[in-house]
Design a protein around this motif. Structure first.
Motif, PDB file in Angstrom:
ATOM      1  N   LEU A  43       4.449   8.953  -9.896  1.00 29.60           N
ATOM      2  CA  LEU A  43       4.129   8.591 -11.280  1.00 29.60           C
ATOM      3  C   LEU A  43       2.709   8.947 -11.713  1.00 29.60           C
ATOM      4  CD1 LEU A  43       5.751   5.035 -11.283  1.00 29.60           C
ATOM      5  CD2 LEU A  43       6.779   7.175 -12.072  1.00 29.60           C
ATOM      6  N   GLY A  44       1.905   9.408 -10.783  1.00 31.10           N
ATOM      7  CA  GLY A  44       0.525   9.745 -11.129  1.00 31.10           C
ATOM      8  C   GLY A  44      -0.384   8.537 -11.259  1.00 31.10           C
ATOM      9  N   LEU A  45       0.008   7.401 -10.703  1.00 33.47           N
ATOM     10  CA  LEU A  45      -0.821   6.191 -10.725  1.00 33.47           C
ATOM     11  C   LEU A  45      -2.068   6.443  -9.878  1.00 33.47           C
ATOM     12  CD1 LEU A  45      -0.827   3.137 -11.568  1.00 33.47           C
ATOM     13  CD2 LEU A  45       0.163   2.689  -9.327  1.00 33.47           C
ATOM     14  N   GLU A  46      -3.226   6.266 -10.442  1.00 31.15           N
ATOM     15  CA  GLU A  46      -4.484   6.596  -9.762  1.00 31.15           C
ATOM     16  C   GLU A  46      -4.896   5.481  -8.796  1.00 31.15           C
ATOM     17  OE1 GLU A  46      -6.690   9.310 -10.295  1.00 31.15           O
ATOM     18  OE2 GLU A  46      -5.229  10.327 -11.545  1.00 31.15           O
ATOM     19  N   VAL A  47      -4.371   5.507  -7.577  1.00 36.54           N
ATOM     20  CA  VAL A  47      -4.778   4.508  -6.587  1.00 36.54           C
ATOM     21  C   VAL A  47      -5.514   5.140  -5.411  1.00 36.54           C
ATOM     22  CG1 VAL A  47      -2.928   2.897  -7.138  1.00 36.54           C
ATOM     23  CG2 VAL A  47      -2.578   4.590  -5.343  1.00 36.54           C
ATOM     24  N   LEU A  48      -5.562   6.444  -5.368  1.00 40.16           N
ATOM     25  CA  LEU A  48      -6.196   7.110  -4.232  1.00 40.16           C
ATOM     26  C   LEU A  48      -7.618   7.571  -4.554  1.00 40.16           C
ATOM     27  CD1 LEU A  48      -3.153   9.108  -2.867  1.00 40.16           C
ATOM     28  CD2 LEU A  48      -4.065   6.927  -2.080  1.00 40.16           C
ATOM     29  N   SER A  49      -8.257   6.856  -5.486  1.00 37.87           N
ATOM     30  CA  SER A  49      -9.652   7.153  -5.800  1.00 37.87           C
ATOM     31  C   SER A  49     -10.308   5.899  -6.379  1.00 37.87           C
ATOM     32  CB  SER A  49      -9.740   8.305  -6.816  1.00 37.87           C
ATOM     33  OG  SER A  49      -9.097   7.944  -8.012  1.00 37.87           O
ATOM     34  N   GLY A  50     -11.616   5.896  -6.374  1.00 38.19           N
ATOM     35  CA  GLY A  50     -12.362   4.800  -6.984  1.00 38.19           C
ATOM     36  C   GLY A  50     -12.466   3.562  -6.114  1.00 38.19           C
ATOM     37  N   GLY A  51     -12.890   2.495  -6.757  1.00 41.18           N
ATOM     38  CA  GLY A  51     -13.124   1.237  -6.050  1.00 41.18           C
ATOM     39  C   GLY A  51     -11.874   0.621  -5.466  1.00 41.18           C
ATOM     40  N   PHE A  52     -10.752   0.719  -6.187  1.00 42.86           N
ATOM     41  CA  PHE A  52      -9.498   0.163  -5.664  1.00 42.86           C
ATOM     42  C   PHE A  52      -9.126   0.830  -4.358  1.00 42.86           C
ATOM     43  CE2 PHE A  52      -4.845  -0.040  -5.344  1.00 42.86           C
ATOM     44  CZ  PHE A  52      -4.673  -1.419  -5.376  1.00 42.86           C
ATOM     45  N   TYR A  53      -9.282   2.144  -4.299  1.00 42.23           N
ATOM     46  CA  TYR A  53      -8.991   2.864  -3.058  1.00 42.23           C
ATOM     47  C   TYR A  53      -9.944   2.423  -1.958  1.00 42.23           C
ATOM     48  CZ  TYR A  53      -8.899   6.388   0.523  1.00 42.23           C
ATOM     49  OH  TYR A  53      -8.837   7.008   1.737  1.00 42.23           O
ATOM     50  N   LYS A  54     -11.221   2.377  -2.302  1.00 45.08           N
ATOM     51  CA  LYS A  54     -12.252   2.069  -1.306  1.00 45.08           C
ATOM     52  C   LYS A  54     -12.060   0.697  -0.676  1.00 45.08           C
ATOM     53  CE  LYS A  54     -17.269   2.079  -0.861  1.00 45.08           C
ATOM     54  NZ  LYS A  54     -18.529   2.267  -1.569  1.00 45.08           N
ATOM     55  N   TYR A  55     -11.725  -0.300  -1.502  1.00 44.09           N
ATOM     56  CA  TYR A  55     -11.673  -1.663  -0.982  1.00 44.09           C
ATOM     57  C   TYR A  55     -10.274  -2.155  -0.638  1.00 44.09           C
ATOM     58  CZ  TYR A  55     -16.522  -1.704  -2.220  1.00 44.09           C
ATOM     59  OH  TYR A  55     -17.849  -1.386  -2.288  1.00 44.09           O
ATOM     60  N   PHE A  56      -9.254  -1.715  -1.346  1.00 43.36           N
ATOM     61  CA  PHE A  56      -7.908  -2.174  -1.001  1.00 43.36           C
ATOM     62  C   PHE A  56      -7.188  -1.156  -0.128  1.00 43.36           C
ATOM     63  CE2 PHE A  56      -3.315  -2.558  -1.537  1.00 43.36           C
ATOM     64  CZ  PHE A  56      -3.142  -3.858  -1.091  1.00 43.36           C
ATOM     65  N   MET A  57      -7.059   0.066  -0.633  1.00 46.45           N
ATOM     66  CA  MET A  57      -6.257   1.071   0.074  1.00 46.45           C
ATOM     67  C   MET A  57      -6.876   1.474   1.412  1.00 46.45           C
ATOM     68  SD  MET A  57      -3.625   1.437  -1.846  1.00 46.45           S
ATOM     69  CE  MET A  57      -2.817   2.901  -1.267  1.00 46.45           C
ATOM     70  N   ALA A  58      -8.174   1.375   1.558  1.00 51.99           N
ATOM     71  CA  ALA A  58      -8.817   1.748   2.813  1.00 51.99           C
ATOM     72  C   ALA A  58      -9.167   0.511   3.652  1.00 51.99           C
ATOM     73  CB  ALA A  58     -10.052   2.587   2.540  1.00 51.99           C
ATOM     74  N   LEU A  59      -9.978  -0.353   3.116  1.00 45.57           N
ATOM     75  CA  LEU A  59     -10.494  -1.486   3.889  1.00 45.57           C
ATOM     76  C   LEU A  59      -9.419  -2.544   4.179  1.00 45.57           C
ATOM     77  CD1 LEU A  59     -13.077  -2.757   5.111  1.00 45.57           C
ATOM     78  CD2 LEU A  59     -13.396  -3.912   2.925  1.00 45.57           C
ATOM     79  N   VAL A  60      -8.761  -3.044   3.146  1.00 45.92           N
ATOM     80  CA  VAL A  60      -7.776  -4.114   3.328  1.00 45.92           C
ATOM     81  C   VAL A  60      -6.569  -3.619   4.133  1.00 45.92           C
ATOM     82  CG1 VAL A  60      -6.146  -5.642   2.126  1.00 45.92           C
ATOM     83  CG2 VAL A  60      -8.491  -5.423   1.308  1.00 45.92           C
ATOM     84  N   LEU A  61      -6.107  -2.405   3.853  1.00 47.41           N
ATOM     85  CA  LEU A  61      -4.940  -1.905   4.580  1.00 47.41           C
ATOM     86  C   LEU A  61      -5.276  -1.570   6.029  1.00 47.41           C
ATOM     87  CD1 LEU A  61      -3.032   0.196   1.914  1.00 47.41           C
ATOM     88  CD2 LEU A  61      -2.742  -2.196   2.574  1.00 47.41           C
ATOM     89  N   ASP A  62      -6.503  -1.179   6.327  1.00 48.57           N
ATOM     90  CA  ASP A  62      -6.894  -1.012   7.728  1.00 48.57           C
ATOM     91  C   ASP A  62      -6.907  -2.360   8.447  1.00 48.57           C
ATOM     92  OD1 ASP A  62      -7.182   1.733   7.959  1.00 48.57           O
ATOM     93  OD2 ASP A  62      -9.113   1.528   8.985  1.00 48.57           O
ATOM     94  N   ALA A  63      -7.424  -3.377   7.771  1.00 47.63           N
ATOM     95  CA  ALA A  63      -7.407  -4.725   8.360  1.00 47.63           C
ATOM     96  C   ALA A  63      -5.972  -5.201   8.567  1.00 47.63           C
ATOM     97  CB  ALA A  63      -8.171  -5.700   7.469  1.00 47.63           C
ATOM     98  N   ALA A  64      -5.089  -4.895   7.624  1.00 43.27           N
ATOM     99  CA  ALA A  64      -3.679  -5.276   7.757  1.00 43.27           C
ATOM    100  C   ALA A  64      -3.031  -4.556   8.942  1.00 43.27           C
ATOM    101  CB  ALA A  64      -2.928  -4.960   6.468  1.00 43.27           C
TER     102      ALA A  64
ATOM    103  N   GLY B 210       0.811  -1.217   0.000  1.00 46.37           N
ATOM    104  CA  GLY B 210       0.000   0.000   0.000  1.00 46.37           C
ATOM    105  C   GLY B 210       0.842   1.262   0.000  1.00 46.37           C
ATOM    106  N   THR B 211       1.902   1.288   0.807  1.00 50.88           N
ATOM    107  CA  THR B 211       2.792   2.450   0.848  1.00 50.88           C
ATOM    108  C   THR B 211       3.489   2.646  -0.489  1.00 50.88           C
ATOM    109  OG1 THR B 211       3.146   2.097   3.220  1.00 50.88           O
ATOM    110  CG2 THR B 211       4.752   3.474   2.070  1.00 50.88           C
ATOM    111  N   THR B 212       3.910   1.557  -1.097  1.00 56.06           N
ATOM    112  CA  THR B 212       4.548   1.637  -2.415  1.00 56.06           C
ATOM    113  C   THR B 212       3.580   2.191  -3.451  1.00 56.06           C
ATOM    114  OG1 THR B 212       5.929  -0.260  -1.830  1.00 56.06           O
ATOM    115  CG2 THR B 212       5.785   0.296  -4.165  1.00 56.06           C
ATOM    116  N   LEU B 213       2.323   1.771  -3.402  1.00 57.85           N
ATOM    117  CA  LEU B 213       1.325   2.282  -4.338  1.00 57.85           C
ATOM    118  C   LEU B 213       1.068   3.772  -4.133  1.00 57.85           C
ATOM    119  CD1 LEU B 213      -1.197  -0.693  -4.417  1.00 57.85           C
ATOM    120  CD2 LEU B 213       0.329   0.052  -6.260  1.00 57.85           C
TER     121      LEU B 213
END
Length: 185
Positions: free
Chosen positions: A68-89, A58-61
């Motif tokens: 690099l402007g990789l869009e990971v801080l918005s949308g479904g990927f953010y909602k379910y991986f960057m927020a939910l999964v990383l909080d569980a981790a 998650g930190t690398t992303l």
């Protein structure tokens, strides 16, 4: 004193990277198979290892997003991986570290023979500080953005600690503290 000489040759390099050594490295060094022989401690070591592995991804992303402007801080990927999964981790790491820290601080005769390993407690406390400051930074960000997140630990922490947050400057200060602690680990 004479200089130590080390000669590299194809045979030396090939003897270092045998199939048996690589298998042993992956099995014991990366996966930590020996740790899992004891089910309870293996479970909590696994929570720490795999939780930190996900947090590293998650930190690398996030770095890729910034650099690099990789869009990971918005949308479904953010909602379910960057927020939910990383909080569980993060919660898994917190639970694992607390269990192992309490277990280490309670003096079991088996854990103190032949001699106690003093460095583990300091590393566990440092890891605990990294995780706690990470949740505090996340909670402050959620509070400042007035966001409803799937990051359940960050959302709960934001709601519980809202009266004590000190605005943008507090967020930046805790962000730097979290970063320095993570790099010192």
């Amino acid at each position: 004193m004479g200089a130590v000489q080390f000669r590299l040759s194809r045979e030396n390099i090939q003897s270092l990277f045998t199939r048996q050594r690589l298998n042993s490295f992956v099995k014991n060094g990366v996966v930590g198979a020996r740790v899992y022989k004891k089910p309870i401690t293996g479970l909590f070591h696994g929570l720490i290892f795999w939780g930190m592995f996900l947090l590293l991804i998650g930190t690398t992303l996030v770095i890729f997003d910034i650099v690099l402007g990789l869009e990971v801080l918005s949308g479904g990927f953010y909602k379910y991986f960057m927020a939910l999964v990383l909080d569980a981790a993060g919660l898994a790491v917190l639970i694992g570290v607390l269990f192992l820290l309490i277990r280490r601080l309670i003096q079991y005769p088996r854990l103190s023979t032949p001699k106690p390993r003093s460095g583990f407690v300091l590393m566990e406390i440092l890891l605990l500080a990294v995780v706690i400051t990470g949740f505090l930074v996340e909670a402050m960000r959620i509070d400042l953005a007035q966001a409803q997140e799937t990051a359940f630990v960050g959302q709960l922490t934001a709601e519980l600690l809202k009266p004590w947050f000190i605005g943008q400057s507090g967020y930046i200060g805790f962000w730097w503290l979290h970063g320095v602690l993570a790099l010192s680990f």
